[in-house]
Design an enzyme around this catalytic site. Structure first.
Site, short mmCIF file in Angstrom:
data_model
loop_
_atom_site.label_atom_id
_atom_site.label_comp_id
_atom_site.label_asym_id
_atom_site.label_seq_id
_atom_site.Cartn_x
_atom_site.Cartn_y
_atom_site.Cartn_z
CG ASP A 1 -9.33 16.55 -15.19
OD1 ASP A 1 -8.65 15.92 -16.02
OD2 ASP A 1 -10.33 16.06 -14.64
NE ARG B 1 -1.78 1.99 3.49
CZ ARG B 1 -1.40 1.33 4.58
NH1 ARG B 1 -1.83 0.10 4.80
NH2 ARG B 1 -0.57 1.88 5.45
CE LYS C 1 -12.71 8.85 -18.71
NZ LYS C 1 -12.51 8.82 -17.26
CE1 TYR D 1 -16.93 12.21 -14.93
CE2 TYR D 1 -15.44 12.48 -13.06
CZ TYR D 1 -16.28 11.68 -13.83
OH TYR D 1 -16.46 10.37 -13.51
#
Length: 395
Positions: A169, A45, A194, A97
């Protein structure tokens, strides 16, 4: 060195074996020589060699100090918001978004972090909207889904003058086209789902910070909250990055042709694509980016939700689905899909009309894609004729 060469050679060979592909370290923990004495890794982690390689690669590509990989784009956005505290304000782009809107409004507002939405395509709007409580300016450029372009360098000056962080972004452009940190931004986020991944086969998010101290804070948040990217998904993003420049270039070529086709079509009202000279921010897009990306949005002259739904359910090659940036072409109806969480009035005020359709233009032959759109327009026209004839007959 060209961007294409830089991207390809940012992916290292394995120093242990010489493997040309990055190894997948599919492990949860690492053997220690003594308590606290290890080879740089103790628990997956906190760190993992495959994920660390991806984080180094994206930091290099965005020309930042620190890269951090998360289990989704929203997890990356969430980590940035966790830099703030109760009483702070986010100044955000109005055409945002839907997932970011939901996170800001429905999660963080109840913890005392307020959000003010404005049209950031006009830097004066940003300047006038900043308050003493504004600690983070949040922009997408291009925006999702109306492809608005904001002047990153100009907004960075406003942010610096008011002691705010500027986060961009960069999902739609990717570092193949645009590098916000070099234009003055403090933080870049990506939905690596994406264009960076590029094959519609993973969910991932990335952050790159310009300042090392901010990067260390974000790295602490990543470890403390646990929203990490798994080794195999990290490897998938690395694999996608290898072909990023080639894919993004062809996405842009195809999208430009599709946008020009739509702009001349009699059934289309408005086309949103920064590569068109008619786009209101075309000059800014040319100045701050190397290309215009693979997303095109448009509205119908018959500005109805029913017409848009009819159109998106009649295409053959463009598949109706959430997301974008993959090899295969996709389309969606934002009002009912990606932006449904935004109240209708706010959505429409930001330019997301009921008939708005968003295309993620893929890598198929562009003539085939245009023919697919044309046949869906014809189906829409035929349906309208049938409806008109039925109405006349019923009267």
């Amino acid at each position: 060195m060209s961007t294409a060469t830089q991207i390809i050679h940012s992916i290292p060979a394995d120093p242990l074996t010489g493997a040309i592909a990055v190894p997948i370290y599919q492990t949860s923990t690492f053997i220690q020589d003594a308590p606290g004495v290890n080879k740089g890794y103790d628990y997956a982690r906190s760190n993992n060699p495959t994920r660390a390689t991806l984080e180094t690669i994206i930091a290099q590509l965005e020309e930042g100090s620190t890269g951090i990989a998360f289990g989704s784009g929203l997890a990356a956005i969430d980590a940035v918001v966790k830099l703030l505290k109760s009483g702070d304000e986010i100044l955000a782009v109005d055409d945002i978004y839907g997932g970011a809107f939901r996170l800001f409004t429905h999660i963080y507002e109840k913890f005392g972090i307020s959000v003010n939405y404005t049209d950031t395509t006009n830097v004066e709007n940003v300047f006038n909207a900043v308050t003493p409580n504004t600690k983070l300016i949040w922009i997408e450029t291009p925006t999702n889904p109306t492809l608005k372009i904001s002047d990153i360098a100009a907004i960075a000056k406003v942010a610096k003058a008011h002691g705010c962080l500027l986060c961009v972004d960069n999902t739609f452009a990717s570092p193949a086209l645009q590098k916000p940190l070099t234009l003055g931004a403090d933080i870049v986020v990506h939905s690596a789902t994406k264009y960076l991944g590029g094959h519609s086969d993973l969910i991932a998010g990335l952050i790159v910070s310009k300042d090392k101290a901010i990067g260390e804070k974000l790295k602490f948040i990543q470890n403390a909250t646990g929203a990490i990217l798994a080794p195999f998904d990290s490897w998938l993003v690395i694999r996608g990055i290898e072909t990023l420049t080639l894919r993004v270039k062809q996405h842009g070529i195809n999208a430009q042709a599709v946008a020009e086709f739509l702009e001349q079509h009699p059934a289309v009202d408005k086309v949103y694509y920064p590569g068109l000279p008619s786009h209101v921010n075309h000059d800014i897009a040319k100045r701050q980016a190397k290309g215009f990306g693979g997303v095109v949005s448009f509205t119908l002259k018959n500005d109805s939700e029913a017409a848009a739904i009819s159109f998106v359910t009649n295409t053959k090659l463009f598949k109706l689905a959430e997301s974008l940036g993959g090899v295969k072409s996709l389309l969606c109806h934002p009002a009912n899909m990606t932006h449904k969480s935004i109240p209708a009035e706010k959505r429409r005020n930001a330019g997301v009309a009921d008939s708005l359709i968003r295309l993620s233009v893929g890598l198929e032959e562009v003539e085939d894609l245009i023919n697919d759109l044309e046949q869906s327009f014809e189906a829409l026209k035929n349906n309208a004729l049938i409806e008109n004839q039925a109405a006349i007959f019923n009267n």
